[in-house]
Design a protein around this motif. Structure first.
Motif, PDB file in Angstrom:
ATOM      1  N   GLN A 274     -18.920  -9.049  -1.081  1.00 57.06           N
ATOM      2  CA  GLN A 274     -17.680  -9.616  -0.540  1.00 57.06           C
ATOM      3  C   GLN A 274     -16.640  -9.810  -1.640  1.00 57.06           C
ATOM      4  N   ARG A 275     -17.090 -10.306  -2.799  1.00 59.47           N
ATOM      5  CA  ARG A 275     -16.149 -10.500  -3.906  1.00 59.47           C
ATOM      6  C   ARG A 275     -15.666  -9.156  -4.441  1.00 59.47           C
ATOM      7  N   LEU A 276     -16.543  -8.166  -4.484  1.00 61.43           N
ATOM      8  CA  LEU A 276     -16.119  -6.833  -4.914  1.00 61.43           C
ATOM      9  C   LEU A 276     -15.055  -6.287  -3.965  1.00 61.43           C
ATOM     10  N   ARG A 277     -15.242  -6.511  -2.686  1.00 62.84           N
ATOM     11  CA  ARG A 277     -14.243  -6.069  -1.698  1.00 62.84           C
ATOM     12  C   ARG A 277     -12.914  -6.785  -1.922  1.00 62.84           C
ATOM     13  N   ILE A 278     -12.970  -8.085  -2.217  1.00 60.11           N
ATOM     14  CA  ILE A 278     -11.746  -8.840  -2.514  1.00 60.11           C
ATOM     15  C   ILE A 278     -11.035  -8.218  -3.712  1.00 60.11           C
ATOM     16  N   VAL A 279     -11.785  -7.956  -4.778  1.00 58.08           N
ATOM     17  CA  VAL A 279     -11.202  -7.386  -5.993  1.00 58.08           C
ATOM     18  C   VAL A 279     -10.565  -6.034  -5.696  1.00 58.08           C
ATOM     19  N   CYS A 280     -11.220  -5.214  -4.903  1.00 59.25           N
ATOM     20  CA  CYS A 280     -10.649  -3.906  -4.535  1.00 59.25           C
ATOM     21  C   CYS A 280      -9.343  -4.065  -3.772  1.00 59.25           C
ATOM     22  N   GLU A 281      -9.288  -5.012  -2.860  1.00 55.17           N
ATOM     23  CA  GLU A 281      -8.056  -5.235  -2.087  1.00 55.17           C
ATOM     24  C   GLU A 281      -6.942  -5.781  -2.969  1.00 55.17           C
TER      25      GLU A 281
ATOM     26  N   SER B 130     -13.729 -21.313   4.530  1.00 59.10           N
ATOM     27  CA  SER B 130     -14.410 -21.991   3.423  1.00 59.10           C
ATOM     28  C   SER B 130     -15.191 -20.994   2.562  1.00 59.10           C
ATOM     29  N   THR B 131     -15.765 -19.983   3.188  1.00 56.25           N
ATOM     30  CA  THR B 131     -16.501 -18.954   2.444  1.00 56.25           C
ATOM     31  C   THR B 131     -15.537 -18.114   1.611  1.00 56.25           C
ATOM     32  N   LEU B 132     -14.411 -17.763   2.190  1.00 63.07           N
ATOM     33  CA  LEU B 132     -13.401 -17.003   1.459  1.00 63.07           C
ATOM     34  C   LEU B 132     -12.891 -17.806   0.265  1.00 63.07           C
ATOM     35  N   THR B 133     -12.645 -19.092   0.477  1.00 61.29           N
ATOM     36  CA  THR B 133     -12.206 -19.973  -0.604  1.00 61.29           C
ATOM     37  C   THR B 133     -13.240 -20.004  -1.721  1.00 61.29           C
ATOM     38  N   HIS B 134     -14.507 -20.075  -1.358  1.00 60.83           N
ATOM     39  CA  HIS B 134     -15.583 -20.068  -2.351  1.00 60.83           C
ATOM     40  C   HIS B 134     -15.551 -18.780  -3.173  1.00 60.83           C
ATOM     41  N   HIS B 135     -15.428 -17.631  -2.512  1.00 63.44           N
ATOM     42  CA  HIS B 135     -15.408 -16.362  -3.227  1.00 63.44           C
ATOM     43  C   HIS B 135     -14.233 -16.285  -4.201  1.00 63.44           C
ATOM     44  N   PHE B 136     -13.062 -16.722  -3.769  1.00 64.67           N
ATOM     45  CA  PHE B 136     -11.904 -16.711  -4.661  1.00 64.67           C
ATOM     46  C   PHE B 136     -12.099 -17.677  -5.828  1.00 64.67           C
ATOM     47  N   ARG B 137     -12.727 -18.819  -5.580  1.00 67.61           N
ATOM     48  CA  ARG B 137     -12.984 -19.779  -6.656  1.00 67.61           C
ATOM     49  C   ARG B 137     -13.909 -19.164  -7.706  1.00 67.61           C
ATOM     50  N   VAL B 138     -14.956 -18.486  -7.260  1.00 64.38           N
ATOM     51  CA  VAL B 138     -15.873 -17.827  -8.202  1.00 64.38           C
ATOM     52  C   VAL B 138     -15.114 -16.790  -9.025  1.00 64.38           C
ATOM     53  N   LEU B 139     -14.311 -15.976  -8.381  1.00 67.75           N
ATOM     54  CA  LEU B 139     -13.540 -14.952  -9.094  1.00 67.75           C
ATOM     55  C   LEU B 139     -12.580 -15.583 -10.106  1.00 67.75           C
ATOM     56  N   ARG B 140     -11.946 -16.689  -9.738  1.00 72.90           N
ATOM     57  CA  ARG B 140     -11.024 -17.385 -10.652  1.00 72.90           C
ATOM     58  C   ARG B 140     -11.785 -18.002 -11.818  1.00 72.90           C
ATOM     59  N   GLU B 141     -12.853 -18.705 -11.525  1.00 72.29           N
ATOM     60  CA  GLU B 141     -13.595 -19.403 -12.573  1.00 72.29           C
ATOM     61  C   GLU B 141     -14.289 -18.444 -13.539  1.00 72.29           C
ATOM     62  N   CYS B 142     -14.557 -17.231 -13.092  1.00 71.34           N
ATOM     63  CA  CYS B 142     -15.172 -16.222 -13.967  1.00 71.34           C
ATOM     64  C   CYS B 142     -14.125 -15.410 -14.717  1.00 71.34           C
ATOM     65  N   GLY B 143     -12.849 -15.608 -14.413  1.00 71.75           N
ATOM     66  CA  GLY B 143     -11.780 -14.926 -15.136  1.00 71.75           C
ATOM     67  C   GLY B 143     -11.366 -13.584 -14.576  1.00 71.75           C
ATOM     68  N   VAL B 144     -11.784 -13.279 -13.352  1.00 64.05           N
ATOM     69  CA  VAL B 144     -11.446 -11.987 -12.757  1.00 64.05           C
ATOM     70  C   VAL B 144     -10.057 -12.017 -12.114  1.00 64.05           C
ATOM     71  N   VAL B 145      -9.717 -13.129 -11.457  1.00 66.86           N
ATOM     72  CA  VAL B 145      -8.402 -13.256 -10.828  1.00 66.86           C
ATOM     73  C   VAL B 145      -7.676 -14.473 -11.377  1.00 66.86           C
ATOM     74  N   GLN B 146      -6.373 -14.403 -11.254  1.00 66.73           N
ATOM     75  CA  GLN B 146      -5.526 -15.551 -11.552  1.00 66.73           C
ATOM     76  C   GLN B 146      -4.932 -16.000 -10.226  1.00 66.73           C
ATOM     77  N   GLN B 147      -5.006 -17.288  -9.954  1.00 63.04           N
ATOM     78  CA  GLN B 147      -4.443 -17.841  -8.735  1.00 63.04           C
ATOM     79  C   GLN B 147      -3.302 -18.782  -9.096  1.00 63.04           C
ATOM     80  N   VAL B 148      -2.163 -18.573  -8.437  1.00 58.33           N
ATOM     81  CA  VAL B 148      -1.017 -19.456  -8.615  1.00 58.33           C
ATOM     82  C   VAL B 148      -0.456 -19.778  -7.240  1.00 58.33           C
TER      83      VAL B 148
END
Length: 115
Positions: free
Chosen positions: A31-38, A58-76
């Motif tokens: 799911q996170r890989l799919r998010i990153v691709c999009e 809530s699941t989507l929020t969790h996936h984005f949090r993991v991606l942010r906390e691991c340094g893959v995405v920046q959220q603003v």
């Protein structure tokens, strides 16, 4: 990781805090890989709600949090929405070719109908 300064600023690891094993962990979930691709397809970024995953908010929020906390995405925040952009420059400096290789492999896998 960087401290959260207020409710509207989200904590992100600095470039030197990004670890390969954390990035690989974040990208290992389908799911996170799919998010990153999009998100990769949109230079300006996407809001969380623009990513079309068939999961609870809530699941989507969790996936984005993991991606942010691991340094893959920046959220603003942009208004009330969280905009998500890949941290391409940081990842390329730290792990040359990794993100592009993962994105190519994900496209190839999708083209085979394997996920």
């Amino acid at each position: 990781m960087a401290a959260q300064t207020n409710r509207r600023e989200l904590a992100h690891p600095s470039r030197v805090e990004i670890r390969l094993e954390d990035v690989l962990h974040a990208l290992s979930d389908p799911q996170r890989l799919r998010i990153v691709c999009e998100v990769a397809r949109e230079a300006e970024g996407l809001t969380c709600s623009q990513v079309g995953l068939p999961v609870a908010k809530s699941t989507l929020t969790h996936h984005f949090r993991v991606l942010r906390e691991c340094g893959v995405v920046q959220q603003v925040y942009r208004g009330t929405a969280k905009m998500n952009r890949l941290r391409r420059e940081d990842l390329e400096v730290l792990f040359p070719g990794l993100l592009d290789g993962v994105l190519r492999a994900a496209r190839a896998q999708a083209g085979r109908g394997a996920g």
